[in-house]
Design a protein around this motif. Sequence first.
Motif, PDB file in Angstrom:
ATOM      1  N   ARG A   3       0.859  -1.138  -0.143  1.00  0.00           N
ATOM      2  CA  ARG A   3      -0.101  -0.167   0.060  1.00  0.00           C
ATOM      3  C   ARG A   3       0.931   1.087  -0.162  1.00  0.00           C
ATOM      4  O   ARG A   3       1.431   1.837   1.022  1.00  0.00           O
ATOM      5  CB  ARG A   3      -0.942   0.230   1.209  1.00  0.00           C
ATOM      6  CG  ARG A   3      -2.224  -0.772   0.985  1.00  0.00           C
ATOM      7  CD  ARG A   3      -3.577  -0.348   1.229  1.00  0.00           C
ATOM      8  NE  ARG A   3      -3.340   1.132   0.316  1.00  0.00           N
ATOM      9  CZ  ARG A   3      -4.014   1.329  -0.753  1.00  0.00           C
ATOM     10  NH1 ARG A   3      -4.335   0.324  -1.421  1.00  0.00           N
ATOM     11  NH2 ARG A   3      -3.674   2.499  -1.757  1.00  0.00           N
ATOM     12  N   ASP A   7       0.309   1.832  -5.647  1.00  0.00           N
ATOM     13  CA  ASP A   7      -1.185   1.639  -5.301  1.00  0.00           C
ATOM     14  C   ASP A   7      -2.004   3.058  -5.854  1.00  0.00           C
ATOM     15  O   ASP A   7      -3.069   2.729  -6.328  1.00  0.00           O
ATOM     16  CB  ASP A   7      -1.582   1.215  -3.968  1.00  0.00           C
ATOM     17  CG  ASP A   7      -0.974  -0.080  -3.546  1.00  0.00           C
ATOM     18  OD1 ASP A   7      -1.360  -0.976  -4.184  1.00  0.00           O
ATOM     19  OD2 ASP A   7       0.115   0.078  -2.832  1.00  0.00           O
ATOM     20  N   ASP A   8      -1.447   4.004  -5.120  1.00  0.00           N
ATOM     21  CA  ASP A   8      -2.386   5.158  -5.643  1.00  0.00           C
ATOM     22  C   ASP A   8      -2.488   5.570  -7.160  1.00  0.00           C
ATOM     23  O   ASP A   8      -3.405   5.850  -7.592  1.00  0.00           O
ATOM     24  CB  ASP A   8      -2.033   6.105  -4.754  1.00  0.00           C
ATOM     25  CG  ASP A   8      -2.031   6.204  -3.289  1.00  0.00           C
ATOM     26  OD1 ASP A   8      -2.752   5.507  -2.997  1.00  0.00           O
ATOM     27  OD2 ASP A   8      -1.423   6.799  -2.585  1.00  0.00           O
ATOM     28  N   ASN A  10      -1.800   3.215  -9.171  1.00  0.00           N
ATOM     29  CA  ASN A  10      -2.672   2.315 -10.232  1.00  0.00           C
ATOM     30  C   ASN A  10      -4.033   2.844 -10.097  1.00  0.00           C
ATOM     31  O   ASN A  10      -4.889   2.440 -10.979  1.00  0.00           O
ATOM     32  CB  ASN A  10      -2.290   1.064  -9.278  1.00  0.00           C
ATOM     33  CG  ASN A  10      -3.253  -0.323  -9.940  1.00  0.00           C
ATOM     34  OD1 ASN A  10      -3.252  -0.219 -11.193  1.00  0.00           O
ATOM     35  ND2 ASN A  10      -3.551  -0.970  -9.208  1.00  0.00           N
ATOM     36  N   SER A  11      -4.673   3.122  -8.955  1.00  0.00           N
ATOM     37  CA  SER A  11      -5.975   3.511  -8.667  1.00  0.00           C
ATOM     38  C   SER A  11      -6.181   4.579  -9.766  1.00  0.00           C
ATOM     39  O   SER A  11      -7.537   4.478 -10.349  1.00  0.00           O
ATOM     40  CB  SER A  11      -6.342   3.880  -7.377  1.00  0.00           C
ATOM     41  OG  SER A  11      -6.044   2.979  -6.584  1.00  0.00           O
ATOM     42  N   GLN A  12      -5.360   5.594  -9.986  1.00  0.00           N
ATOM     43  CA  GLN A  12      -5.887   6.875 -10.520  1.00  0.00           C
ATOM     44  C   GLN A  12      -5.811   6.491 -12.041  1.00  0.00           C
ATOM     45  O   GLN A  12      -6.269   6.924 -12.994  1.00  0.00           O
ATOM     46  CB  GLN A  12      -4.924   7.665 -10.365  1.00  0.00           C
ATOM     47  CG  GLN A  12      -5.193   8.228  -8.805  1.00  0.00           C
ATOM     48  CD  GLN A  12      -4.647   9.840  -8.546  1.00  0.00           C
ATOM     49  OE1 GLN A  12      -4.913  10.622  -9.468  1.00  0.00           O
ATOM     50  NE2 GLN A  12      -4.358  10.096  -7.202  1.00  0.00           N
ATOM     51  N   LEU A  14      -6.336   3.269 -13.438  1.00  0.00           N
ATOM     52  CA  LEU A  14      -7.503   2.630 -13.824  1.00  0.00           C
ATOM     53  C   LEU A  14      -8.599   3.654 -13.885  1.00  0.00           C
ATOM     54  O   LEU A  14      -9.570   3.475 -15.031  1.00  0.00           O
ATOM     55  CB  LEU A  14      -7.851   1.744 -12.738  1.00  0.00           C
ATOM     56  CG  LEU A  14      -8.958   0.499 -12.801  1.00  0.00           C
ATOM     57  CD1 LEU A  14      -8.675  -0.194 -14.049  1.00  0.00           C
ATOM     58  CD2 LEU A  14      -8.947  -0.386 -11.423  1.00  0.00           C
ATOM     59  N   ALA A  15      -8.935   4.363 -13.053  1.00  0.00           N
ATOM     60  CA  ALA A  15     -10.236   5.348 -13.119  1.00  0.00           C
ATOM     61  C   ALA A  15     -10.107   6.370 -14.441  1.00  0.00           C
ATOM     62  O   ALA A  15     -10.959   6.293 -15.192  1.00  0.00           O
ATOM     63  CB  ALA A  15     -10.040   6.275 -11.799  1.00  0.00           C
ATOM     64  N   ARG A  78      -0.259  -0.328 -15.599  1.00  0.00           N
ATOM     65  CA  ARG A  78      -1.322  -0.879 -16.115  1.00  0.00           C
ATOM     66  C   ARG A  78      -1.146  -2.290 -16.579  1.00  0.00           C
ATOM     67  O   ARG A  78      -2.308  -3.103 -16.440  1.00  0.00           O
ATOM     68  CB  ARG A  78      -1.696   0.098 -17.511  1.00  0.00           C
ATOM     69  CG  ARG A  78      -2.221   1.327 -17.390  1.00  0.00           C
ATOM     70  CD  ARG A  78      -3.513   1.483 -16.714  1.00  0.00           C
ATOM     71  NE  ARG A  78      -4.596   0.765 -17.429  1.00  0.00           N
ATOM     72  CZ  ARG A  78      -5.426  -0.099 -16.733  1.00  0.00           C
ATOM     73  NH1 ARG A  78      -5.479  -0.111 -15.534  1.00  0.00           N
ATOM     74  NH2 ARG A  78      -6.547  -0.437 -17.313  1.00  0.00           N
ATOM     75  N   GLU A  81      -1.713  -4.437 -13.484  1.00  0.00           N
ATOM     76  CA  GLU A  81      -3.146  -4.238 -12.990  1.00  0.00           C
ATOM     77  C   GLU A  81      -3.880  -5.303 -13.950  1.00  0.00           C
ATOM     78  O   GLU A  81      -4.812  -6.288 -13.248  1.00  0.00           O
ATOM     79  CB  GLU A  81      -3.659  -2.965 -13.052  1.00  0.00           C
ATOM     80  CG  GLU A  81      -5.241  -2.829 -12.613  1.00  0.00           C
ATOM     81  CD  GLU A  81      -6.287  -3.158 -13.501  1.00  0.00           C
ATOM     82  OE1 GLU A  81      -7.201  -3.528 -13.092  1.00  0.00           O
ATOM     83  OE2 GLU A  81      -6.134  -3.049 -14.699  1.00  0.00           O
TER      84      GLU A  81
END
Lengths: 118, 118, 118, 118
Positions: A3, A7-8, A10-12, A14-15, A78, A81
């Motif tokens: 974490r 991770d951050d 990756n989340s952004q 993906l969004a 990416r 993920e």
Amino acid sequence: MSRDSLDDLNSQLLAFARERDWEQFHSPKNLSMALAGEAGELLEHFQWLSEEASSNLSAEKRDAVALELADILIYLIRLGERLDIDLVETAYRKMGINQARYPKEQVRGDARRADEYD
Amino acid sequence: MSRDSLDDLNSQLLAFARERDWEQFHSPKNLSMALAGEAGELLEHFQWLSEEASSNLSAEKRDAVALELADILIYLIRLGERLDIDLVETAYRKMGINQARYPKEQVRGDARRADEYD
Amino acid sequence: MSRDSLDDLNSQLLAFARERDWEQFHSPKNLSMALAGEAGELLEHFQWLSEEASSNLSAEKRDAVALELADILIYLIRLGERLDIDLVETAYRKMGINQARYPKEQVRGDARRADEYD
Amino acid sequence: MSRDSLDDLNSQLLAFARERDWEQFHSPKNLSMALAGEAGELLEHFQWLSEEASSNLSAEKRDAVALELADILIYLIRLGERLDIDLVETAYRKMGINQARYPKEQVRGDARRADEYD
């Protein structure tokens, strides 16, 4: 991935892809091409420079290179993920493999690839 | 780089290179070649697969791909270290550029590159 | 392609693919990946060598490099065939573009890319 | 190289480099980077296209791809010249190796790489 900042990111990322309905284009095959395309752009910055000059870039060139590295990191994340691969954990695993493959006593100052030792 | 797993990897990769006296080979020029070479190996895993098959790898193939991604991350971190570039910070900066370049209303479901919009 | 050795190679490579029912895999997309994968292997031969050493290869290494160049030529010819592109004619056309882009008086001894002249 | 269009291209490319005093930049190491950089540009044309779409390019896109192939051929010929490698002869030799490695009865319709047969 542990974490943290990857991770951050990756989340952004993906969004970002979802908001544009771009996940349909992000097959691992396509992402591998995009990553390799960025790696090609990176090469173009260095291809006519001496090794020494490649360590002493102008601020402008260094920034252009930084953005290529960012593109590569973005596609790498990416891919991680899409394939559910923990990049950091695998990098540590690969480092362990490299430590066994290139014992420091044997390879000191010698950059030949492992398959050239025999 | 923010203090997290990439920093730790960076420190260990630097130590790995120093213990082997390999920093002399790690010019940005050479590292860019090594990274692009690994990107080429990544492509080879996917080149004859359909996009769909590239999302459904066997465990064995997925692991081989994971190790290629690790190699790419390793050279990316080494490049960041040699050029004093914060990869994560630059990735966020690049995401901002991409957000301006590809407004989500305009590019929805369309993967053309920015220079093809005009 | 003008009638010469590249035509003969092209015919034989096409026959090779057809005998194996491999044309189904030879989309331009896939062939571009295969070509770039071979270009990555080429890089790996040179990545830790000095420029000078890259001009003075051992016989064994030079032969390995020759086979990588052959692989690249093979995929290049396959791409030309699939896209109906005359490689030699286009290379002459590109040389003409380069002559206009890099006037010899202006770029003598200077390897910067065209987009860096301004 | 047999006396044909590749020889003529080779002579003209050598003259082009000499007129610009660019031979000093054309080490095999640097040329391998330039070739791989062009291979990366080639990938970028295809990365978000389906395989089918990659076989049905618009005239404009097909011409852009043709010029990338020309760049790759140009650097390939320069590498052959610098390393004194006959590209066409080596391509035939490589085809012979491939014929032994991929017997047509065994690999019909199957694109796995040789090292995956066991």
